[in-house]
Motif scaffolding. Structure first.
Motif, mmCIF file in Angstrom:
data_model
loop_
_atom_site.group_PDB
_atom_site.id
_atom_site.type_symbol
_atom_site.label_atom_id
_atom_site.label_comp_id
_atom_site.label_asym_id
_atom_site.label_seq_id
_atom_site.Cartn_x
_atom_site.Cartn_y
_atom_site.Cartn_z
ATOM 1 N N TYR A 89 -4.860 -2.904 -16.042
ATOM 2 C CA TYR A 89 -4.520 -1.525 -16.838
ATOM 3 C C TYR A 89 -3.587 -0.601 -15.142
ATOM 4 N N ARG B 299 1.085 3.653 -2.665
ATOM 5 C CA ARG B 299 1.843 5.244 -2.951
ATOM 6 C C ARG B 299 2.892 4.766 -2.821
ATOM 7 N N GLN C 137 -1.599 8.267 -10.301
ATOM 8 C CA GLN C 137 -2.353 9.797 -9.623
ATOM 9 C C GLN C 137 -1.028 10.674 -9.388
ATOM 10 N N TYR D 238 -2.718 3.143 -13.831
ATOM 11 C CA TYR D 238 -2.706 4.077 -14.010
ATOM 12 C C TYR D 238 -1.505 4.940 -12.721
ATOM 13 N N PHE E 71 -3.208 7.110 -17.674
ATOM 14 C CA PHE E 71 -3.262 5.882 -18.123
ATOM 15 C C PHE E 71 -1.705 5.526 -18.488
ATOM 16 N N ARG F 66 0.379 -1.224 -0.248
ATOM 17 C CA ARG F 66 -0.202 -0.014 -0.114
ATOM 18 C C ARG F 66 1.029 0.889 -0.817
ATOM 19 N N PRO G 62 -17.034 -3.316 -16.756
ATOM 20 C CA PRO G 62 -16.587 -2.902 -15.791
ATOM 21 C C PRO G 62 -15.229 -2.709 -15.300
ATOM 22 N N LEU G 63 -15.626 -2.058 -15.112
ATOM 23 C CA LEU G 63 -13.759 -1.567 -14.620
ATOM 24 C C LEU G 63 -13.136 -1.803 -12.571
ATOM 25 N N PHE H 231 -11.181 -0.828 -9.684
ATOM 26 C CA PHE H 231 -9.944 -0.351 -8.829
ATOM 27 C C PHE H 231 -9.307 -0.666 -7.815
ATOM 28 N N GLY H 232 -7.924 -1.101 -7.689
ATOM 29 C CA GLY H 232 -7.731 -1.596 -6.482
ATOM 30 C C GLY H 232 -7.266 -0.271 -5.581
ATOM 31 N N ASN H 233 -7.144 -0.345 -4.515
ATOM 32 C CA ASN H 233 -6.234 0.908 -3.252
ATOM 33 C C ASN H 233 -5.727 1.696 -3.505
ATOM 34 N N GLU I 186 -4.751 15.273 -8.948
ATOM 35 C CA GLU I 186 -4.571 15.310 -10.871
ATOM 36 C C GLU I 186 -5.843 14.070 -11.395
ATOM 37 N N GLY I 187 -5.750 14.128 -12.371
ATOM 38 C CA GLY I 187 -6.434 13.023 -12.707
ATOM 39 C C GLY I 187 -5.796 11.502 -12.828
ATOM 40 N N LEU I 188 -5.958 10.357 -13.067
ATOM 41 C CA LEU I 188 -5.291 8.901 -12.777
ATOM 42 C C LEU I 188 -5.252 9.844 -14.446
ATOM 43 N N PHE J 130 -2.594 3.426 -9.034
ATOM 44 C CA PHE J 130 -3.393 2.364 -9.235
ATOM 45 C C PHE J 130 -3.722 1.550 -9.995
#
Lengths: 113, 117
Positions: free
Chosen positions: B33, B113, B37, B35, B45, B9, B105-106, B108-110, B41-43, B91
């Protein structure tokens, strides 16, 4: 350039009140639009998915609308709860390379008691 | 029915070290996938993989970054010789089918960091 813009950047409301979050996009050709909720320190969780042919979709107290002509979407939250405090992210997918989702920066919602 | 699992994590690395981020997709999902972040800001790709194949890595820097999704085991995002600018939340997401299927569906994991000191 494909972009997703969200407004407001942040919002504070009282518990029990309704609110509406906005999303404008320039992605073309358009495939689908998703709304996600992201709690602090967690991954995004899906709320709704809509294609260009859908105008509205609900998930409990969350209702998303889509106007593909004006390239606008909104997320309406009814009877807000403290647990709704989170970032709400609008995500748009184009027909080309549909897996390259375009993420907005999110609206940070704080629900106060 | 476990969701997308990412570990660690939190990861702290000194400049020049290597960072390895792991992602186990949801059961039955063969599309992964990654990503990135940055704060406020937004995630963005980075890379799209299916089992043993890299489908698109155009969002990933060509130097120092690599990703794999072996036949057995989790997907790995590897960052060599990390620099301070690599500090971000990474992510992983998975889907059962290609995202061109409008209702695919997509999940996401947590996230992991990464902090580079």
């Amino acid at each position: 350039k494909n972009q997703v813009e969200q407004s407001p950047q942040s919002l504070i409301i009282l518990e029990g009140k309704n609110c509406t979050l906005q999303c404008n996009y320039t992605v073309s050709p358009f495939s689908n639009l998703r709304w996600y909720k992201q709690d602090t320190g967690r991954g995004p969780v899906s709320l709704t998915i809509m294609t260009f042919s859908e105008n509205t979709k609900s998930n409990g107290r969350y209702t998303a609308t889509l106007d593909a002509d004006t390239k606008q979407s909104s997320l309406h939250i009814t009877a807000s709860q403290l647990s709704d405090s989170a970032s709400y992210i609008c995500v748009v997918s184009g027909m080309d390379s549909s897996y390259k989702l375009i993420f907005g920066s999110g609206t940070r919602l704080l629900v106060r008691p | 029915n476990a969701g997308v699992m990412q570990n660690p994590r939190h990861l702290v690395r000194r400049r020049g070290q290597e960072a390895r981020l792991r992602c186990s997709p949801m059961k039955g999902h063969s599309h992964v996938y990654w990503y990135r972040q940055l704060p406020e800001e937004g995630l963005k790709f980075m890379v799209y993989l299916q089992k043993e194949n890299i489908i698109d890595e155009s969002g990933m820097p060509k130097e120092r970054f690599s990703a794999e999704f072996p036949k057995e085991g989790p997907s790995i995002l590897r960052i060599q010789q990390v620099v301070r600018g690599d500090s971000a939340a990474y992510f992983c997401a998975s889907s059962p089918g290609h995202l061109s299927s409008y209702n695919s569906p997509l999940h996401f994991g947590n996230g992991t960091r990464l902090t580079v000191t």
